[in-house]
Design an enzyme around this catalytic site. Structure first.
Site, PDB file in Angstrom:
ATOM      1  N   TYR A   5     -55.447  63.368  18.411  1.00 22.24           N
ATOM      2  CA  TYR A   5     -55.392  62.106  18.847  1.00 22.24           C
ATOM      3  C   TYR A   5     -55.217  61.923  20.230  1.00 22.24           C
ATOM      4  CZ  TYR A   5     -54.686  56.882  18.260  1.00 22.24           C
ATOM      5  OH  TYR A   5     -55.038  55.734  18.062  1.00 22.24           O
TER       6      TYR A   5
ATOM      7  N   HIS B 293     -44.839  55.592  23.196  1.00 23.02           N
ATOM      8  CA  HIS B 293     -45.805  56.429  22.491  1.00 23.02           C
ATOM      9  C   HIS B 293     -44.936  57.818  22.333  1.00 23.02           C
ATOM     10  CE1 HIS B 293     -48.772  53.493  21.940  1.00 23.02           C
ATOM     11  NE2 HIS B 293     -49.290  54.324  20.960  1.00 23.02           N
TER      12      HIS B 293
ATOM     13  N   TYR C 181     -45.564  51.119  27.565  1.00 25.14           N
ATOM     14  CA  TYR C 181     -46.636  51.931  26.468  1.00 25.14           C
ATOM     15  C   TYR C 181     -46.153  53.423  26.544  1.00 25.14           C
ATOM     16  CZ  TYR C 181     -50.908  52.781  24.051  1.00 25.14           C
ATOM     17  OH  TYR C 181     -51.842  53.137  23.176  1.00 25.14           O
TER      18      TYR C 181
ATOM     19  N   TRP D 222     -45.473  49.112  13.385  1.00 23.87           N
ATOM     20  CA  TRP D 222     -45.943  49.777  14.862  1.00 23.87           C
ATOM     21  C   TRP D 222     -46.517  48.693  15.504  1.00 23.87           C
ATOM     22  CZ3 TRP D 222     -44.374  53.302  17.687  1.00 23.87           C
ATOM     23  CH2 TRP D 222     -45.235  53.753  19.089  1.00 23.87           C
ATOM     24  N   TRP D 223     -47.640  48.130  14.790  1.00 22.72           N
ATOM     25  CA  TRP D 223     -48.493  46.897  15.561  1.00 22.72           C
ATOM     26  C   TRP D 223     -47.477  45.902  16.016  1.00 22.72           C
ATOM     27  CZ3 TRP D 223     -52.827  46.331  11.295  1.00 22.72           C
ATOM     28  CH2 TRP D 223     -53.799  47.512  11.624  1.00 22.72           C
TER      29      TRP D 223
END
EC number: 5.1.3.32
Length: 108
Positions: free
Chosen positions: A45, A26, A22, A80-81
């Site tokens: 964010y 990112h 993960y 992206w999902w």
């Protein structure tokens, strides 16, 4: 009177053993996704991990007049999902499962 910046928080969940992957994904965030997030009015964010529960806690700010609700229709968001679906809990269509967080305290 001008509109104020909106702050949102929500929780997501990683699958076991996927913490490093993960972070790696990112850290290599696609420039076109970053552009789409900025264009939608998202800024400042952050995503935090609770290593014990694998819960991800996201906090973001939305500029006045934001278009964040249009992101699910954007092809780069959907790609992206799909890219992230194998390492986190997702809904049908691969959108990450999100649980909204209730603001309890803010200190500026």
């Amino acid at each position: 009177m001008s509109e104020q910046v909106i702050q949102r928080g929500f929780r997501m969940k990683l699958k076991p053993g996927m913490t490093e992957e993960y972070k790696r994904r990112h850290d290599a965030l696609w420039p076109e996704l970053a552009d789409a997030l900025h264009a939608a009015g998202i800024h400042d964010y952050s995503i935090f991990l609770d290593e014990e529960s694998l819960a991800l806690f996201a906090v973001l700010k939305l500029r006045p007049g934001h278009a964040a609700d249009t992101l699910p229709q954007q092809p780069v968001m959907r790609r992206w999902w799909d890219h992230m679906a194998d390492i986190m809990e997702v809904e049908p269509g691969n959108r990450p499962r999100e649980w909204p967080l209730q603001p309890m305290f803010y200190f500026a």
